[in-house]
Write an enzyme that holds these catalytic residues in place. Structure first.
Site, mmCIF file in Angstrom:
data_model
loop_
_atom_site.group_PDB
_atom_site.id
_atom_site.type_symbol
_atom_site.label_atom_id
_atom_site.label_comp_id
_atom_site.label_asym_id
_atom_site.label_seq_id
_atom_site.Cartn_x
_atom_site.Cartn_y
_atom_site.Cartn_z
ATOM 1 N N SER A 130 0.829 -1.204 0.000
ATOM 2 C CA SER A 130 0.000 0.000 0.000
ATOM 3 C C SER A 130 0.857 1.244 0.000
ATOM 4 C CB SER A 130 -0.895 0.015 1.237
ATOM 5 O OG SER A 130 -1.628 1.222 1.267
ATOM 6 N N LYS A 184 -4.841 -6.612 3.038
ATOM 7 C CA LYS A 184 -4.745 -5.439 2.161
ATOM 8 C C LYS A 184 -6.140 -5.036 1.670
ATOM 9 C CE LYS A 184 -3.116 -2.252 -0.625
ATOM 10 N NZ LYS A 184 -3.732 -2.226 -1.877
ATOM 11 N N HIS A 187 -7.828 -3.286 4.459
ATOM 12 C CA HIS A 187 -7.204 -1.955 4.525
ATOM 13 C C HIS A 187 -7.892 -1.014 3.534
ATOM 14 C CE1 HIS A 187 -4.524 0.941 2.595
ATOM 15 N NE2 HIS A 187 -3.951 1.121 3.767
ATOM 16 N N ASN A 188 -8.090 -1.485 2.313
ATOM 17 C CA ASN A 188 -8.735 -0.643 1.308
ATOM 18 C C ASN A 188 -10.192 -0.362 1.668
ATOM 19 O OD1 ASN A 188 -6.303 -1.072 0.022
ATOM 20 N ND2 ASN A 188 -7.224 -1.195 -1.994
ATOM 21 N N GLU A 191 -10.227 2.236 4.144
ATOM 22 C CA GLU A 191 -9.912 3.487 3.440
ATOM 23 C C GLU A 191 -11.189 4.083 2.814
ATOM 24 O OE1 GLU A 191 -6.484 3.012 0.813
ATOM 25 O OE2 GLU A 191 -7.607 4.063 -0.729
#
Ligand code: ATR
Length: 473
Positions: A130, A184, A187-188, A191
């Protein structure tokens, strides 16, 4: 060709190229390769002086230029291209070699690829990376999955090129097979939620105060000096104060209000549904983008739906700004709490044994959601690694409790004044749901028994029951 490169990168579009430069700048000899050789040549021409690169035109030469166990980072377009590159690499590699997929793969693909490569005696490491182009070059947050054995030789190199916060690398071993790409993905998703919450805070300030983009930008700048300090708040302050060169208007006011997505938010929500984890903040953020792009529906809605509002008349402007700040922080804690629940659920489902505190630690730098607040999450999991609900950690109960009245005022004000705040509102509903003594789910379960004989359990005795409803009618 002498095998002298310590690590190789194949796929030299922007991300791969920058990762290769990052390795080289850290003193590694880097084998570089790209399907179209011109990209390799341009990397050498433009950045060759930054370190020791070993360019190869063919995949066979590229593989031959690597020291064993070979470490090949694949950075191509996610999907069919990754499979094509892997298929080309596998016959050239030998037992114990490591293939790292640093692209944005969907974690079920990573699970499948890991299994296939294991059968060839190869290690497959699905790794989240990232931080975009800039992060890839200067220090990303790296989330590698795969075997612990592969991490023993690969990990130190990845840690070396990752971002550092207080001297700690933003890279750690995540867990077997798909764990790295899963984390990941979440995480996105987080976000998405964080960006939507910030956008709603902006809209509240705009509608409630009638403030200009630049004025709101200043408020965000101020917020970035406190608990909310983060990359996203920082860039929001910049974006809001940016003036469009062509029209002289606030930049944000000339951008079409339709948000796009590449799909990781959707994957996160789909997985939340599969696992039965209420990630409402991420879901609302994903749907808010979908609503923004629903052009015919918005046109019809704009033409036909009344608001029945009077126009927002905020009396105490400073108090309102502080209310929105507190509500934003509380909603953000909910979104993160939900995301970490999803990681815990997947970790249990797939046997990954993911350390959630370590996740928060490696997201403090290099990535888009980097923030001061992540230290608080790490501390919470240090207090209790099995914490069932991040929101219930002593720090967060205090921080959210502190803003609770403000949060309710903001959501109520938004509803009364017709300002859509799906993420703020659903976060508060989640908060009230998860703390409720008793939920109306009892009625839902009774209805299910009525029409489908789905049975129910009772509060006063163990067992599973069904009522003969026809007797009542
Ligand atoms: P860009 O980011 O330049 O638009 P992309 O289509 O997203 O490119 O592809 C990113 C990388 O994946 C490129 O290095 C590309 O190689 P080329 O430069 O030869 O296009 C690589 N790539 C895409 N499909 C591939 C495939 N089937 N086999 C090998 N590499 C592939």
């Amino acid at each position: 060709m002498a095998a002298r490169a310590q690590i190789g990168v194949t796929g030299l579009a922007v991300m791969g190229r920058n990762l290769a430069r990052n390795f080289a700048r850290h003193g590694y000899t880097v084998a570089v390769h790209n399907r179209t050789y011109a990209k390799t040549e341009s990397l050498i021409a433009e950045a060759g002086h930054e370190g020791d690169f070993v360019p190869s035109e063919s995949t066979a030469d590229f593989v031959a230029s690597l020291e064993r166990p070979r470490k090949v980072v694949v950075m191509v377009k996610a999907g069919a291209a990754t499979d094509a590159v892997i298929d080309e690499l596998v016959p050239l590699l030998e037992e114990g070699d490591i293939v790292v997929d640093a692209g944005n793969a969907h974690f079920p693909d990573t699970i499948r690829r890991e299994r296939a490569l294991r059968e060839h005696g190869l290690h497959f490491v699905g790794s989240g990376v990232s931080g975009g182009e800039e992060g890839a070059l200067n220090g990303p947050s790296i989330m590698p999955g795969g075997t612990r054995e592969s991490y023993a030789s690969l990990g130190p190199i990845l840690e070396d090129i990752s971002a550092k916060v207080d001297g700690t690398p933003c890279c750690t071993y995540i867990g077997p097979d798909g764990a790295g790409h899963f984390v990941k993905m979440v995480h996105n998703g987080i976000e998405y939620a964080d960006m939507q919450l910030i956008a709603e805070a902006y809209d509240l300030l705009k509608q409630g105060l009638g403030a200009s983009a630049a004025e709101i930008g200043k408020i965000f700048e101020e917020w970035n000096t406190g608990d909310l300090e983060s990359f996203l708040i920082e860039i929001t302050a910049d974006v809001l104060q940016h003036v469009d060169a062509e029209t002289g208007q606030a930049f944000v006011d000339v951008v079409l209000d339709q948000a796009e997505q590449k799909g990781t938010g959707r994957w996160t929500v789909q997985n939340g549904l599969d696992l039965g984890v209420p990630i409402t903040g991420i879901a609302e953020a994903t749907f808010a983008r979908a609503l923004s792009g629903s052009v015919p529906q918005r046109e019809a809605g704009r033409a036909a739906l009344p608001a029945e509002t009077q126009g927002w008349d905020v009396k105490d402007r400073a108090a309102f700004v502080e209310d929105v700040r507190l509500a934003l922080y509380a909603s953000k804690v909910v979104a993160y709490s939900q995301g970490f629940d999803q990681i815990a659920a997947a970790s249990a489902e797939f046997g990954w044994d993911i350390d959630r505190g370590a996740m928060a630690r490696i997201w403090r730098g290099g990535c888009i959601i980097r923030a001061r607040f992540l230290n608080r999450i790490t501390e919470a999991y240090e207090r209790d690694a099995q914490l069932p609900l991040l929101l219930a950690d002593e720090y967060f109960t205090g921080a959210v409790g502190n803003g609770l009245a403000a949060w309710r005022r903001v959501v109520a004000g938004a509803a009364q004044n017709g300002v859509p705040t799906p993420a703020f509102s659903s976060s508060l509903a989640y908060y009230d749901g998860v703390r409720a003594e008793r939920l109306p789910a009892a009625l839902v379960q009774a209805q299910r028994d009525f029409f489908g004989a789905h049975t129910y359990r009772r509060v006063d005795k163990p067992g599973v029951f069904h009522t003969e409803w026809s007797a009542d009618r």
